[in-house]
Design an enzyme around this catalytic site. Structure first.
Site, PDB file in Angstrom:
ATOM      1  N   HIS A 188       0.825  -1.207   0.000  1.00 47.66           N
ATOM      2  CA  HIS A 188       0.000   0.000   0.000  1.00 47.66           C
ATOM      3  C   HIS A 188       0.860   1.257   0.000  1.00 47.66           C
ATOM      4  CE1 HIS A 188      -4.018  -1.923   1.509  1.00 47.66           C
ATOM      5  NE2 HIS A 188      -3.611  -2.380   0.339  1.00 47.66           N
TER       6      HIS A 188
ATOM      7  N   ASP B 143      -7.570  -5.779  -1.039  1.00 54.05           N
ATOM      8  CA  ASP B 143      -6.406  -4.954  -0.744  1.00 54.05           C
ATOM      9  C   ASP B 143      -6.004  -4.263  -2.042  1.00 54.05           C
ATOM     10  OD1 ASP B 143      -5.364  -7.161  -2.113  1.00 54.05           O
ATOM     11  OD2 ASP B 143      -3.484  -7.139  -0.998  1.00 54.05           O
TER      12      ASP B 143
END
Length: 399
Positions: A226, A281
């Site tokens: 991320h 995700d």
């Protein structure tokens, strides 16, 4: 001129050259190199160093200088062999290490040296460029090359279909950080080695991890992944993604984060989380509803809908679809074009578009005013306006 230069045999001149390069002796190089020196470094050298260099200054600054900026290495000559055509063949090894976290350099070389009027007038390098490339990269699961403003980032686990594990996530985080910190980067080109862009999370890793340990493994990997996505979206340089094979799971997040996506005609796109009992995700739950709409995103997540390239184009997930053989060339051409554009203005556009879904009209109008007035202060804005008024093509420098 140093009289030794006139009388010394070619092998002695070559020895002096290697000693001067090792110590950075500029006066000695000025003495040794002919005014019309022509250097050739092997094609395939990393960082775009390979190619021809006309003149001693160009070779010092961009040829040998380029090597010095990226490697702490020296040429250790072993044999000096005169050739029938008058040139000197020098063989030996380069030894040293890559700078900025790179690995060891250990590559054989063969140099063809020409002497004219007692000075070195040409040097042609032959070497194992693959070893240089390996030494240049601190990464184990991807490659990163920055050339002419384009940061070419490629996933490099083809034997695992570029599945994302902890090492990939860590490498992506580091690569994105390097890209973000490099002011020369004006476009990012992201692809995958082998037939597949990425299948997403590494199922072998998940299956081989004790159930009680899986949350911690996922947390560590996703933290790095991320962070990489955030940095690639926050920089001014646009992101171009080339997709062959499949873009799946968390890897689809890189497609969603891109500004331009070029897909092969036989590429497929899927999230697939429901099939393994996980959620989302890679920013997929944020990007997909905005790119393709909530109902279609729900279908992809809940019903494991798999999109063909044609469907992905129709739904707005990709920019264009081309034959598989043309994907890399098309994506590279787009990245090259973007790298010659007004980079800071591109950054402003990226931010405005990204925030538009979460900003009311008044807030977006205020943001547009702030961003365009800031862009108006740049050199590229002055150039663009002048070029438009003068009916010529602008020459942007990215500032």
């Amino acid at each position: 001129m140093d009289p030794l230069t006139v009388t010394a045999p070619p092998a002695e001149l070559a020895r002096r050259l290697y000693a001067a390069l090792a110590t950075g002796d500029r006066p000695e190089l000025d003495t040794l190199l002919h005014p019309e020196f022509h250097g050739v470094l092997a094609d395939g050298m990393p960082f775009g160093i390979g190619g021809e260099y006309r003149g001693a200054d160009a070779m010092r600054a961009d040829g040998w200088g380029g090597i010095g900026r990226h490697f702490a290495a020296r040429a250790e000559a072993a044999q000096f062999l005169p050739l029938e055509d008058g040139r000197l063949l020098v063989t030996g090894r380069y030894t040293g290490t890559g700078r900025h976290g790179g690995g060891p350099v250990d590559a054989a070389f063969a140099h063809l040296i020409t002497v004219t009027d007692g000075r070195i007038s040409a040097l042609e390098q032959h070497t194992d460029t693959a070893r240089w490339t390996a030494a240049a990269s601190p990464f184990t699961t991807l490659t990163l090359r920055i050339t002419d403003g384009v940061a070419a980032l490629r996933l490099n686990r083809p034997e695992h279909n570029n599945a994302i594990n902890e090492a990939v996530a860590a490498d992506l985080s580091e690569a994105a950080t390097r890209i973000a910190e490099d002011d020369s980067v004006r476009a990012v080109l992201l692809g995958g080695n082998g037939p597949m862009f990425t299948v997403g999370g590494d199922i072998d890793l998940f299956a081989g991890t004790a159930h009680a340990d899986l949350p911690a493994v996922l947390r560590r990997s996703i933290d790095d992944y991320h962070l990489a996505l955030e940095r690639l979206t926050e920089i001014d340089a646009p992101l171009v993604v080339a997709v062959r094979g499949a873009a799946a799971g968390g890897g689809l997040g890189m497609v969603c984060a891109a500004d331009v996506v070029v897909a092969a005609e036989d590429a497929v796109f899927t999230v697939g989380y429901g099939g393994i009992g996980l959620t989302a995700d890679g920013g997929n739950s944020w990007y997909l509803p905005r790119l393709i709409g909530l109902r279609r995103a729900q279908e992809m997540f809940l019903l494991n809908r798999r999109l063909s390239a044609a469907e992905a184009l129709e739904w707005g997930l990709v920019t264009r679809v081309v034959p598989d053989a043309a994907v890399e060339e098309e994506a590279a051409a787009i990245a090259t074009r973007l790298a010659t554009g007004p980079t800071r203005a591109f950054g402003g556009m990226r931010r405005l578009l990204r925030q538009s879904f979460d900003t009311d009209l008044r807030g977006q109008l205020a943001a547009e005013k702030a961003v365009i007035t800031e862009a108006a202060t740049t050199t590229d804005a002055a150039e663009g306006i002048a070029a438009f008024a003068g009916k010529r093509r602008p020459r942007f420098i990215g500032d």
